[in-house]
Design a protein around this motif. Structure first.
Motif, PDB file in Angstrom:
ATOM      1  N   GLY A 334       0.709  -1.211  -0.022  1.00  0.00           N
ATOM      2  CA  GLY A 334      -0.266   0.148  -0.083  1.00  0.00           C
ATOM      3  C   GLY A 334       0.799   1.162   0.093  1.00  0.00           C
ATOM      4  O   GLY A 334       1.538   1.359   1.042  1.00  0.00           O
ATOM      5  N   ALA A 335       0.969   1.964  -1.192  1.00  0.00           N
ATOM      6  CA  ALA A 335       1.746   3.185  -1.155  1.00  0.00           C
ATOM      7  C   ALA A 335       0.891   4.525  -1.112  1.00  0.00           C
ATOM      8  O   ALA A 335       1.156   5.195  -1.813  1.00  0.00           O
ATOM      9  CB  ALA A 335       2.361   3.079  -2.572  1.00  0.00           C
ATOM     10  N   GLY A 336      -0.235   4.198  -0.414  1.00  0.00           N
ATOM     11  CA  GLY A 336      -1.164   5.515   0.067  1.00  0.00           C
ATOM     12  C   GLY A 336      -0.344   6.379   0.995  1.00  0.00           C
ATOM     13  O   GLY A 336       0.864   6.597   1.228  1.00  0.00           O
ATOM     14  N   PHE A 337      -1.160   7.129   1.642  1.00  0.00           N
ATOM     15  CA  PHE A 337      -0.691   7.931   2.812  1.00  0.00           C
ATOM     16  C   PHE A 337       0.067   7.601   3.918  1.00  0.00           C
ATOM     17  O   PHE A 337       1.318   8.159   3.965  1.00  0.00           O
ATOM     18  CB  PHE A 337      -2.054   8.632   3.450  1.00  0.00           C
ATOM     19  N   LEU A 356       4.916  -2.046  -2.511  1.00  0.00           N
ATOM     20  CA  LEU A 356       3.886  -2.485  -3.373  1.00  0.00           C
ATOM     21  C   LEU A 356       2.353  -1.755  -3.254  1.00  0.00           C
ATOM     22  O   LEU A 356       1.794  -1.573  -2.423  1.00  0.00           O
ATOM     23  CB  LEU A 356       3.739  -3.866  -3.078  1.00  0.00           C
ATOM     24  N   ARG A 358      -1.471  -1.877  -5.929  1.00  0.00           N
ATOM     25  CA  ARG A 358      -2.068  -2.267  -7.104  1.00  0.00           C
ATOM     26  C   ARG A 358      -1.634  -2.249  -8.442  1.00  0.00           C
ATOM     27  O   ARG A 358      -1.680  -3.233  -9.467  1.00  0.00           O
ATOM     28  CB  ARG A 358      -3.793  -2.072  -7.016  1.00  0.00           C
ATOM     29  N   TYR A 401       4.371  -9.119  -6.431  1.00  0.00           N
ATOM     30  CA  TYR A 401       4.641  -9.705  -5.208  1.00  0.00           C
ATOM     31  C   TYR A 401       5.815 -10.401  -5.457  1.00  0.00           C
ATOM     32  O   TYR A 401       6.471 -10.590  -4.048  1.00  0.00           O
ATOM     33  CB  TYR A 401       3.420 -10.555  -4.759  1.00  0.00           C
ATOM     34  N   PHE A 415      -5.893  -0.608   2.254  1.00  0.00           N
ATOM     35  CA  PHE A 415      -7.284   0.051   2.701  1.00  0.00           C
ATOM     36  C   PHE A 415      -7.588  -0.549   4.133  1.00  0.00           C
ATOM     37  O   PHE A 415      -7.250  -1.798   4.280  1.00  0.00           O
ATOM     38  CB  PHE A 415      -8.351  -0.170   1.874  1.00  0.00           C
ATOM     39  N   GLU A 416      -8.259   0.086   4.921  1.00  0.00           N
ATOM     40  CA  GLU A 416      -8.525  -0.371   6.347  1.00  0.00           C
ATOM     41  C   GLU A 416      -9.998  -1.283   6.141  1.00  0.00           C
ATOM     42  O   GLU A 416     -11.227  -1.089   6.333  1.00  0.00           O
ATOM     43  CB  GLU A 416      -9.091   0.768   6.982  1.00  0.00           C
ATOM     44  N   ILE A 420      -9.732  -7.042   2.021  1.00  0.00           N
ATOM     45  CA  ILE A 420      -8.433  -6.719   1.409  1.00  0.00           C
ATOM     46  C   ILE A 420      -7.198  -7.090   2.105  1.00  0.00           C
ATOM     47  O   ILE A 420      -6.279  -7.617   1.376  1.00  0.00           O
ATOM     48  CB  ILE A 420      -8.527  -5.248   1.061  1.00  0.00           C
ATOM     49  N   ASN A 441      -0.453  -2.324   9.890  1.00  0.00           N
ATOM     50  CA  ASN A 441      -0.290  -0.896  10.195  1.00  0.00           C
ATOM     51  C   ASN A 441      -2.108  -0.496  10.513  1.00  0.00           C
ATOM     52  O   ASN A 441      -2.397   0.733  10.746  1.00  0.00           O
ATOM     53  CB  ASN A 441       0.059   0.004   9.419  1.00  0.00           C
ATOM     54  N   THR A 442      -2.981  -1.554  10.655  1.00  0.00           N
ATOM     55  CA  THR A 442      -4.405  -1.026  10.930  1.00  0.00           C
ATOM     56  C   THR A 442      -4.488  -0.113  11.913  1.00  0.00           C
ATOM     57  O   THR A 442      -3.738  -0.004  12.923  1.00  0.00           O
ATOM     58  CB  THR A 442      -5.230  -2.303  11.110  1.00  0.00           C
ATOM     59  N   SER A 443      -5.586   0.554  12.000  1.00  0.00           N
ATOM     60  CA  SER A 443      -5.693   1.593  13.174  1.00  0.00           C
ATOM     61  C   SER A 443      -6.720   1.018  14.134  1.00  0.00           C
ATOM     62  O   SER A 443      -6.934   1.436  15.056  1.00  0.00           O
ATOM     63  CB  SER A 443      -5.982   2.963  12.922  1.00  0.00           C
ATOM     64  N   HIS A 464       1.837   0.004  14.323  1.00  0.00           N
ATOM     65  CA  HIS A 464       1.020   1.136  14.229  1.00  0.00           C
ATOM     66  C   HIS A 464       1.762   2.497  14.283  1.00  0.00           C
ATOM     67  O   HIS A 464       2.143   2.989  15.355  1.00  0.00           O
ATOM     68  CB  HIS A 464      -0.128   1.056  15.531  1.00  0.00           C
ATOM     69  N   SER A 467       0.309   9.543  11.827  1.00  0.00           N
ATOM     70  CA  SER A 467       0.705  10.405  10.800  1.00  0.00           C
ATOM     71  C   SER A 467       0.865  11.914  11.359  1.00  0.00           C
ATOM     72  O   SER A 467       0.380  12.312  12.266  1.00  0.00           O
ATOM     73  CB  SER A 467      -0.778  10.445   9.776  1.00  0.00           C
TER      74      SER A 467
HETATM   75  N1  LIG Z   1      -4.703   7.898   7.795  1.00  0.00           N
HETATM   76  C1  LIG Z   1      -4.026   7.602   8.926  1.00  0.00           C
HETATM   77  O1  LIG Z   1      -3.833   8.700   9.896  1.00  0.00           O
HETATM   78  C2  LIG Z   1      -3.875   6.366   9.744  1.00  0.00           C
HETATM   79  C3  LIG Z   1      -2.965   6.362  10.773  1.00  0.00           C
HETATM   80  C4  LIG Z   1      -2.714   5.015  11.286  1.00  0.00           C
HETATM   81  C5  LIG Z   1      -2.723   3.875  10.569  1.00  0.00           C
HETATM   82  N2  LIG Z   1      -3.585   3.872   9.438  1.00  0.00           N
HETATM   83  C6  LIG Z   1      -3.986   2.805   8.850  1.00  0.00           C
HETATM   84  O2  LIG Z   1      -3.039   2.521   7.483  1.00  0.00           O
HETATM   85  C7  LIG Z   1      -3.662   1.818   6.670  1.00  0.00           C
HETATM   86  C8  LIG Z   1      -3.636   2.668   5.180  1.00  0.00           C
HETATM   87  O3  LIG Z   1      -4.198   3.856   5.753  1.00  0.00           O
HETATM   88  P1  LIG Z   1      -4.031   5.196   4.405  1.00  0.00           P
HETATM   89  O4  LIG Z   1      -4.363   6.309   5.324  1.00  0.00           O
HETATM   90  O5  LIG Z   1      -2.533   5.159   4.170  1.00  0.00           O
HETATM   91  O6  LIG Z   1      -4.887   4.841   3.376  1.00  0.00           O
HETATM   92  P2  LIG Z   1      -4.686   5.228   1.793  1.00  0.00           P
HETATM   93  O7  LIG Z   1      -6.075   4.955   1.198  1.00  0.00           O
HETATM   94  O8  LIG Z   1      -4.144   6.659   1.537  1.00  0.00           O
HETATM   95  O9  LIG Z   1      -3.830   4.061   1.159  1.00  0.00           O
HETATM   96  C9  LIG Z   1      -4.032   2.801   0.926  1.00  0.00           C
HETATM   97  C10 LIG Z   1      -3.158   2.211  -0.305  1.00  0.00           C
HETATM   98  O10 LIG Z   1      -3.486   1.079  -0.315  1.00  0.00           O
HETATM   99  C11 LIG Z   1      -3.446   0.612  -1.715  1.00  0.00           C
HETATM  100  N3  LIG Z   1      -4.010  -0.739  -2.022  1.00  0.00           N
HETATM  101  C12 LIG Z   1      -5.432  -0.845  -1.706  1.00  0.00           C
HETATM  102  N4  LIG Z   1      -5.860  -2.116  -1.908  1.00  0.00           N
HETATM  103  C13 LIG Z   1      -4.624  -2.868  -2.141  1.00  0.00           C
HETATM  104  C14 LIG Z   1      -4.209  -3.900  -2.627  1.00  0.00           C
HETATM  105  N5  LIG Z   1      -4.840  -5.018  -2.654  1.00  0.00           N
HETATM  106  N6  LIG Z   1      -2.926  -4.333  -3.002  1.00  0.00           N
HETATM  107  C15 LIG Z   1      -2.116  -3.396  -2.547  1.00  0.00           C
HETATM  108  N7  LIG Z   1      -2.174  -2.023  -2.569  1.00  0.00           N
HETATM  109  C16 LIG Z   1      -3.542  -1.735  -2.265  1.00  0.00           C
HETATM  110  C17 LIG Z   1      -4.358   1.718  -2.284  1.00  0.00           C
HETATM  111  O11 LIG Z   1      -4.066   1.978  -3.757  1.00  0.00           O
HETATM  112  C18 LIG Z   1      -3.497   2.930  -1.612  1.00  0.00           C
HETATM  113  O12 LIG Z   1      -2.527   3.112  -2.277  1.00  0.00           O
HETATM  114  C19 LIG Z   1      -5.008   1.598   7.035  1.00  0.00           C
HETATM  115  O13 LIG Z   1      -5.035   0.322   7.655  1.00  0.00           O
HETATM  116  C20 LIG Z   1      -5.480   2.517   8.225  1.00  0.00           C
HETATM  117  O14 LIG Z   1      -6.485   2.206   8.963  1.00  0.00           O
HETATM  118  C21 LIG Z   1      -4.171   5.100   8.994  1.00  0.00           C
END
Ligand SMILES: NC(=O)c1ccc[n+]([C@@H]2O[C@H](COP(=O)([O-])OP(=O)(O)OC[C@H]3O[C@@H](n4cnc5c(N)ncnc54)[C@H](O)[C@@H]3O)[C@@H](O)[C@H]2O)c1
Length: 739
Positions: A334-337, A356, A358, A401, A415-416, A420, A441-443, A464, A467
């Motif tokens: 997951g290369a999101g936030f 990594l 999608r 992978y 995603f939370e 997934i 890293n689930t919250s 955990h 941010s």
């Molecule tokens: N945002 C926060 O402040 C925060 C704090 C602590 C923990 N978290 C946890 O971190 C995790 C990610 O949160 P986020 O805010 O970065 O979300 P986000 O939506 O910014 O990023 C999630 C990333 O996962 C990717 N993804 C989704 N399905 C996928 C798959 N099957 N294979 C590979 N990649 C996939 C998405 O394309 C996206 O880039 C969640 O579990 C969230 O609960 C978030």
């Protein structure tokens, strides 16, 4: 050459004695009782030796010194408390003498009649910088790793070895006050600009340059010991002084809200000290230092922000008998936030990362985040273009992978969504070696449940992050029911490798930090419902010592997220688990007024386009009948915030979710800035006394509701007169270094 345990003294043909400080049993030099004894003897030795014309003091390590070993102060305070119970006057005398020990040693050096030069080769903090200030000359090596300063105020103390007197006699009073009251550190350039050091030289020339100062005829007399010495900013009673002091007092009040006695003492100490000759000034400093040492704030801050923090950073909670992990490769899913941030801090520690997502564009976007952060550092002069290239070369974006093959650890941040997360766990495990650790890293999703998706639940753990990942120093490590010692050791090794602080938490809804944060925000919603004007709520929180008001914090994390969490809690635990009036408030904000928080520019605050500043949404006043400000007791609001959080921390301890009070305290300060002067959520209770705290909680419960109900643990502790650090002694069964 004369050798001592911690120093060597070598006099060259020019009669310059090189004193090299190099403690055999420490990675960094610190002032201990033994070091002071030896330095005292060395001072006598070089003063008496006719062959010695001058002295250069330097360090044999990468850094110069971190300053005083604060466990020494803890030991002194323990003796003081014991003596105080017998004879108060004798105890104060003992503390006063102990408090001045280092200061008078440094005064002896500066008046010994021979020139001393400090050759600052690396980090030089606290007492070590005060030693340098007492030297007649100060030369620093050029470079990033050289930092100097007087950070004592950050642990509830102040520079008590002449720092409060020598800095304002060298630098202009305004920058001196700012440096002393904020504890900020200085680069050599900044220190030279403030007139605190004489020269900056190439590291290789450091000792020679220091010797050259002596050969050039450096006078063994400090400016303030010369006739006709003038203060850099003019006398305290001058017109300039009149322009300085009243605003300085006002700024300090605003910044500290009178919560930090040490900061206030610095101001008084500087002011009073500048009115008199330096010997008297040092005695004034010694008197204030003795007072500050006796404050609860100093005791609690030293314990949490220095001793416990260091212990946790060194891996105090790491299980014994597991080989340390040298990470060759780490996977981030997951290369999101969050994932992008985790990849950045991992690569920053020099560890190769497979990032990594999608598809390739998403994975590459994640790596771009690191490029952006490095650009920011380059702009500030804190990194180079090569550093950026090197860091980016460590991050491999991918959608394959197969690339995870060979990873020691994978951190999942997709995603939370349980389904997934299940999918990515299975796909990763198909590639990973059986010994690899898998972390989520689930919250919000319990780790024990997620571990059921794994073929190797012993290797499954929660890591955990908070941010923004690059700035938040705390990481919660969550143990599932089946998590094994090896996975815990790997997680702690990883958090240490990326230079963050780990705390270990047993699996529960909200873990530790979010449970406390939710109480903080919920108390603010309650106040809004009572009709307390919103500005008073936000201000009271800041006056209590919280860095961000609870309404602003809700906006940052999103009001619709608060709504989602409440809905989920009702689904899982029933309606009673959520306060229905508060639920209605959050629903009104989101559903009726479309106020989602900072992300849509509309939350409890309005966020107009820059340069205009955010301001509280005027519509809040219409939601509930408003109380007149004079009918609201701000002191009670402050108490409500601190008490509600502290109670939650106590519940968490009672439930066995957190087991070590150091983790609860340090965690509360690093994760959400719990009033640092208290030493953290549990030290707040310990500092007040458990019985007194329970009394306060009961009074608040009567007036404001069940959120203030003290858990059984606290009632039991209050009845026995126990503190958290007695009940959950983190040192039990171990050799106690920090007595
Ligand atoms: N945002 C926060 O402040 C925060 C704090 C602590 C923990 N978290 C946890 O971190 C995790 C990610 O949160 P986020 O805010 O970065 O979300 P986000 O939506 O910014 O990023 C999630 C990333 O996962 C990717 N993804 C989704 N399905 C996928 C798959 N099957 N294979 C590979 N990649 C996939 C998405 O394309 C996206 O880039 C969640 O579990 C969230 O609960 C978030």
């Amino acid at each position: 050459m004369t050798t001592y345990k911690n120093f060597s003294v070598e006099t060259d043909a020019d009669g310059i004695a090189l004193v090299t400080w190099d403690m055999p049993d420490r990675s960094m030099n610190v002032f201990t009782e033994e070091v002071m004894d030896e330095l005292d003897k060395i001072t006598d030795q070089v003063t008496a030796d006719d062959k010695v014309k001058g002295v250069v003091v330097t360090s044999g390590k990468d850094s110069f010194s971190g300053g005083a070993d604060l466990t020494m102060l803890q030991r002194m305070l323990k003796l003081f408390n014991e003596e105080n119970a017998r004879d108060h006057d004798a105890a104060i005398k003992m503390l006063f003498e102990g408090a001045g020990r280092m200061s008078w040693l440094f005064r002896k050096i500066e008046t010994c009649g021979k020139p001393w030069v400090s050759a600052i080769n690396g980090t030089c903090m606290g007492g070590a910088f005060e030693l340098s200030l007492a030297c007649h000359g100060r030369v620093a090596a050029d470079g990033d790793k050289v930092k100097m300063g007087l950070p004592e105020v950050k642990v509830g103390l102040f520079p008590g070895a002449g720092g409060t007197q020598r800095v304002p006699r060298l630098a202009d009073p305004q920058s001196a006050l700012q440096m002393l009251t904020t504890g900020s550190s200085l680069s050599p350039k900044k220190a030279k600009g403030m007139n605190l050091i004489h020269e900056i030289v190439e590291p290789a020339r450091l000792v020679d340059a220091a010797k050259d100062m002596i050969k050039g005829g450096l006078k063994p007399v400090q400016p303030w010991d010369e006739k006709g010495f003038r203060l850099p900013g003019g006398p305290v009673y001058s017109a300039a002084g009149a322009n300085l002091w009243p605003p300085a007092i006002a700024i300090l009040r605003r910044e500290t809200q009178n919560n930090y006695p040490a900061a206030a003492a610095i101001l008084k100490c500087v002011y009073e000290g500048l009115l008199v000759p330096v010997d008297t000034a040092l005695r004034i400093e010694q008197r204030y230092f003795t007072e500050i040492l006796q404050t609860t704030e100093a005791a609690m801050m030293i314990r949490s922000l220095f001793i416990s923090l260091q212990e946790l950073n060194k891996g105090a909670r790491r299980p014994d008998g597991v080989e340390p992990t040298k990470f060759k490769k780490i996977g981030v899913l997951g290369a999101g936030f969050m994932g992008a941030g985790i990849a950045y801090v991992t690569a920053k520690a020099g560890i190769p990362v497979v990032l990594l997502d999608r598809d390739m564009p998403s994975a590459e976007k994640g790596r771009d985040h690191s490029a952006g952060l490095m650009d920011g550092l380059i702009k500030k002069g804190r990194a180079s273009a090569e550093d950026k290239e090197k860091l980016l070369s460590l991050i491999t974006p991918t959608d394959d992978y197969g690339q995870l093959d060979g990873c020691d650890l994978v951190v999942e941040a997709v995603f939370e969504d349980s389904e997934i997360k299940k999918g990515v766990t299975e796909k990763s495990e198909a590639v990973l070696k059986p010994s690899a650790t898998f972390a989520s890293n689930t919250s919000t999703i319990p780790i024990t449940g997620l571990a059921k998706n794994s073929k190797r639940p012993k290797n499954f753990i929660g890591i955990h992050f908070f941010s923004p990942v690059d700035r938040m120093m705390l990481v919660e490590i969550i143990l599932g029911k089946k998590t094994g010692d090896k996975a815990l050791a790997v997680a702690i090794d990883y958090v240490r490798a990326i230079k963050k602080t780990p705390i270990v938490v047993n699996d529960t809804r909200g873990f530790y930090v979010n449970r406390c944060v939710l109480r903080y925000m919920s108390e603010a919603y309650q106040m809004l419902i009572e009709g307390v004007p919103a500005p008073m709520i936000e201000n009271a929180a800041k006056m209590a010592g919280m860095p961000v008001g609870p309404l602003a914090l809700t906006d940052e994390t999103a009001i619709d997220l608060a709504q989602k969490i409440m809905k989920q809690t009702i689904r899982d635990l029933g309606e009673k688990a959520v306060d229905q009036e508060q639920f209605a408030l959050i629903n009104t904000m989101v559903d009726k007024h479309g106020r989602h928080g900072r992300k849509n520019g509309k939350g409890f605050y309005d966020y107009p386009a820059k340069p205009a500043k955010k301001h509280l949404w005027p519509g809040l006043k219409e939601l509930y009948p408003q109380k007149a400000p004079e009918d609201v007791d701000v002191e009670v609001l402050k108490q409500r915030f601190l008490v509600t959080i502290a109670l939650e921390a106590a519940r968490v301890m009672g439930e066995g979710i957190v087991t070590d009070p150091r983790e609860a305290d340090v965690g509360s300060i690093l994760a959400f800035g719990f009033a640092p002067y208290t030493g953290g959520a549990l030290s707040y209770i310990d500092g007040m006394g458990t019985a007194e705290f329970v009394k306060l909680a009961k009074a608040l419960q009567k007036k404001y509701g069940a959120q203030f109900k003290a858990p059984k643990l606290l009632l039991d502790m209050a009845a026995k007169g126990e503190s958290f650090y007695e009940r959950f002694d983190p040192y039990a069964g171990k050799v106690k270094e920090a007595a």
